[in-house]
Design an enzyme around this catalytic site. Structure first.
Site, PDB file in Angstrom:
ATOM      1  N   CYS A 178     -28.992  30.126  40.241  1.00 62.89           N
ATOM      2  CA  CYS A 178     -28.503  30.943  39.140  1.00 62.89           C
ATOM      3  C   CYS A 178     -29.658  31.664  38.467  1.00 62.89           C
ATOM      4  CB  CYS A 178     -27.814  30.085  38.083  1.00 62.89           C
ATOM      5  SG  CYS A 178     -26.377  29.210  38.720  1.00 62.89           S
ATOM      6  N   GLY A 235     -27.643  35.417  41.523  1.00 60.70           N
ATOM      7  CA  GLY A 235     -26.264  34.971  41.483  1.00 60.70           C
ATOM      8  C   GLY A 235     -25.310  36.114  41.323  1.00 60.70           C
ATOM      9  N   ASN A 289     -29.917  26.689  35.244  1.00 59.82           N
ATOM     10  CA  ASN A 289     -30.303  27.006  36.628  1.00 59.82           C
ATOM     11  C   ASN A 289     -30.868  25.741  37.234  1.00 59.82           C
ATOM     12  OD1 ASN A 289     -32.988  28.946  38.155  1.00 59.82           O
ATOM     13  ND2 ASN A 289     -31.171  28.082  39.072  1.00 59.82           N
ATOM     14  N   GLY A 290     -30.295  25.325  38.361  1.00 59.12           N
ATOM     15  CA  GLY A 290     -30.763  24.103  39.022  1.00 59.12           C
ATOM     16  C   GLY A 290     -29.589  23.214  39.340  1.00 59.12           C
ATOM     17  N   TYR A 334     -37.995  33.112  49.660  1.00 61.00           N
ATOM     18  CA  TYR A 334     -36.775  33.907  49.729  1.00 61.00           C
ATOM     19  C   TYR A 334     -36.140  34.246  48.387  1.00 61.00           C
ATOM     20  CZ  TYR A 334     -31.810  34.925  50.388  1.00 61.00           C
ATOM     21  OH  TYR A 334     -30.572  35.488  50.313  1.00 61.00           O
TER      22      TYR A 334
HETATM   23  P1  5GP Z   1     -29.394  33.179  59.677  1.00 58.91           P
HETATM   24  O1  5GP Z   1     -29.909  34.087  60.730  1.00 58.91           O
HETATM   25  O2  5GP Z   1     -30.054  31.861  59.693  1.00 58.91           O
HETATM   26  O3  5GP Z   1     -27.886  33.078  59.722  1.00 58.91           O
HETATM   27  O4  5GP Z   1     -29.711  33.845  58.255  1.00 58.91           O
HETATM   28  C1  5GP Z   1     -31.036  33.978  57.846  1.00 58.91           C
HETATM   29  C2  5GP Z   1     -31.109  34.956  56.707  1.00 58.91           C
HETATM   30  O5  5GP Z   1     -30.494  34.398  55.550  1.00 58.91           O
HETATM   31  C3  5GP Z   1     -32.534  35.278  56.339  1.00 58.91           C
HETATM   32  O6  5GP Z   1     -32.708  36.667  56.429  1.00 58.91           O
HETATM   33  C4  5GP Z   1     -32.680  34.859  54.906  1.00 58.91           C
HETATM   34  O7  5GP Z   1     -33.297  35.892  54.155  1.00 58.91           O
HETATM   35  C5  5GP Z   1     -31.310  34.619  54.413  1.00 58.91           C
HETATM   36  N1  5GP Z   1     -31.231  33.426  53.548  1.00 58.91           N
HETATM   37  C6  5GP Z   1     -32.080  32.405  53.428  1.00 58.91           C
HETATM   38  N2  5GP Z   1     -31.672  31.521  52.524  1.00 58.91           N
HETATM   39  C7  5GP Z   1     -30.536  31.974  52.023  1.00 58.91           C
HETATM   40  C8  5GP Z   1     -29.651  31.510  51.010  1.00 58.91           C
HETATM   41  O8  5GP Z   1     -29.836  30.464  50.387  1.00 58.91           O
HETATM   42  N3  5GP Z   1     -28.567  32.292  50.784  1.00 58.91           N
HETATM   43  C9  5GP Z   1     -28.337  33.459  51.452  1.00 58.91           C
HETATM   44  N4  5GP Z   1     -27.247  34.188  51.170  1.00 58.91           N
HETATM   45  N5  5GP Z   1     -29.159  33.924  52.400  1.00 58.91           N
HETATM   46  C10 5GP Z   1     -30.236  33.190  52.690  1.00 58.91           C
HETATM   47 MG    MG Z   2     -32.710  38.011  54.816  1.00 57.31          MG
END
Ligand code: 5GP
Ligand code: MG
Ligand code: SF4
Length: 467
Positions: free
Chosen positions: A2, A28, A102-103, A244
């Site tokens: 969040c 979020g 957040n957390g 990320y």
């Molecule tokens: P995958 O190829 O494993 O399905 O997706 C990887 C992508 O998901 C990466 O580009 C990364 O930036 C993104 N990603 C990493 N962690 C998260 C997260 O917690 N939530 C979302 N929506 N995307 C994520």
């Molecule tokens: Mg990505």
């Protein structure tokens, strides 16, 4: 996951809270809310969806007062309902109180059962509500003492902003999992998850809220308290924020996120070079690491994939014969960059591996790439996060189920390499008490997980085994 923001003592408090939430939207997208205080009463607005779609001028007019707190909630697979939107407000013997959290607490389930057994009635399924019940039940006199008592019972990750009629209280858990920064505009105080929110409203960055710090801000000034014995515990700031989650234009945990991401890319290049014609990122999250990888290897950086910025949450899919539509809507290839080339593709992480697989296929079939070498600027994610990032279960995490060669085959790349666990710490630790959480890579969970006894047992046996 969040984003949170708090404004104290500014004539346009709700408007500034709105702008902060706009800047924190990446943290979020499920719901957005603002609670303001006019000194006598709290005024609430909450809605499902994006900040810009839901909070309008009329909304701000209905949120009067010189202080406000705001929240954006991450879209999880769990219950996405308005009753789980924040800030969460209670009216109790001590007055009215709003919280933005957040957390993720790791003992909320156990505490909730205990509270329910003694008659508490919960309105939501949020762990945050547990904190409010503990505060309402505290026998302490002052609000800050009630909050400190409540926080002494909770475990896990919590960056919090509380707003009562006449004060704002800002809290960061003793491990400091989630970021929280402080800024000022003249005599007004701003708290926000990341510095990008301060930049937008031209607030001066003051400092970060320290792990374990409780900061009381009211008409008398500010007071900082550290009720938990410090020094005994090392911090566990979330390294995944750098990889990320946080926005690359933010500075958190004492460093710039963009420079950190570039650094992961450079380290990856040192560890895992490859003979190739071009380096391309998977936008947007892979961009800074790809720039770092390119700088270090001297292989030219190009945009071989272009992202659409107009992809909404829902769209009408065509017939199933047009497959992988979701990824195509978001990304398209630049054939002139890819055709006949040996391409290094950089992404920040692999979670399920399914997006990556579709992209590799697209680079070959649509883009005409000759070879596709995938390089990931973080180690394999093998463990779920219990501290507030919505990673899937071990069954869904591809790196928990397959080794690197098996993942390479699954994704269909010519080669696949990850950043090493050691390489993740390429940056020097300037402060000896500064430590990072990396549990989703290592299984080394630094805060107990009483709500998840099975995984906690498994994780602790793994740690003993591997050391
Ligand atoms: P995958 O190829 O494993 O399905 O997706 C990887 C992508 O998901 C990466 O580009 C990364 O930036 C993104 N990603 C990493 N962690 C998260 C997260 O917690 N939530 C979302 N929506 N995307 C994520
Ligand atoms: Mg990505
Ligand atoms: Fe961050 Fe991973 Fe630790 Fe969760 S487990 S707090 S995502 S480093």
């Amino acid at each position: 996951m969040c984003g949170i923001a708090g404004i104290f003592n500014h004539p346009e408090a709700s408007n500034l809270a709105y702008l902060c939430l706009h800047a924190l939207q990446h943290r979020g997208q499920e719901s957005a809310g603002i609670v303001s205080s006019d000194g006598v009463r709290l005024h609430t607005f909450k809605a499902m969806g994006l900040v810009g779609d839901n909070i309008r001028e009329e909304t701000i007019e209905k949120l009067p007062g010189a202080s406000a707190v705001g929240h954006v909630r991450y879209s999880t697979t769990g219950t996405s309902e308005i009753k789980n939107a924040q800030p969460f407000v209670i009216n109790f013997s001590g007055g009215s109180l709003a919280i933005a959290h957040n957390g993720n607490l790791t003992n909320a389930g156990i505490l909730r059962k205990e509270l329910e057994a003694s008659g508490a009635i919960f309105q939501s399924s949020m762990d945050t509500e547990v904190i409010m019940h503990l505060i309402a039940r505290s026998s302490k006199k002052e609000l800050i003492d009630k909050i400190m008592e409540a926080c002494s019972r909770i475990l896990g990750a919590y960056s919090l902003v509380f707003l009562s009629q006449d004060q704002m209280i800002v809290v960061r858990d003793p491990k400091g999992f989630r970021p929280l920064v402080l800024g000022k505009i003249g005599q007004s105080y701003i708290a926000a998850s990341e510095t990008c929110a301060l930049d937008l409203i031209d607030a001066q960055f003051e400092r970060e809220v320290e792990p374990g710090e409780f900061l009381v801000i009211n008409a008398h000034g500010t007071r900082s308290l550290k009720p938990f014995a410090s020094g005994a515990t090392k911090s566990a700031q979330c390294i995944f924020e750098y990889i990320y989650f946080a926005k690359p234009d933010s500075h958190i945990f004492g460093r710039g996120v963009y420079e950190m991401r570039k650094g992961f890319g450079k380290q990856l290049a040192r560890e895992e070079p490859v003979d190739a014609d071009v380096v391309i990122p998977i936008p947007d999250s892979g961009v800074p690491a790809a720039i770092g990888y390119s700088e270090e290897t001297k292989i030219p950086f190009q945009m071989g994939l272009i992202r659409s910025h107009y992809v909404g949450r829902t769209f009408i899919e065509p017939s199933p014969s047009i497959r992988h539509f979701g990824v195509k809507l978001k990304l398209n290839v630049v054939r002139d960059v890819l055709k006949g080339k040996k391409v290094v593709v950089i992404d920040d992480s692999i979670v399920r591996g399914t997006t990556c697989m579709k992209i590799v296929k697209m680079l070959r079939e649509k883009g005409g790439a000759k070879e596709v070498h995938l390089r990931i600027s973080s180690p394999p994610i093998k463990w779920p996060c219990f501290y507030g990032i919505d990673t899937p279960t071990r069954q869904e995490l591809v790196a928990a189920q397959k080794n690197v060669e098996e993942i390479r085959k699954f994704i269909g790349a010519d080669s696949l390499r990850f950043l090493s666990e050691k390489g993740l710490r390429w940056f020097k630790m300037q402060n000896p008490s500064e430590e990072f959480c990396d549990a989703c890579f290592t299984g080394n969970y630094t805060v107990d997980l009483p709500d998840s006894p099975e995984i906690a047992d498994y994780a602790s046996s793994l740690q003993k085994f591997s050391t």
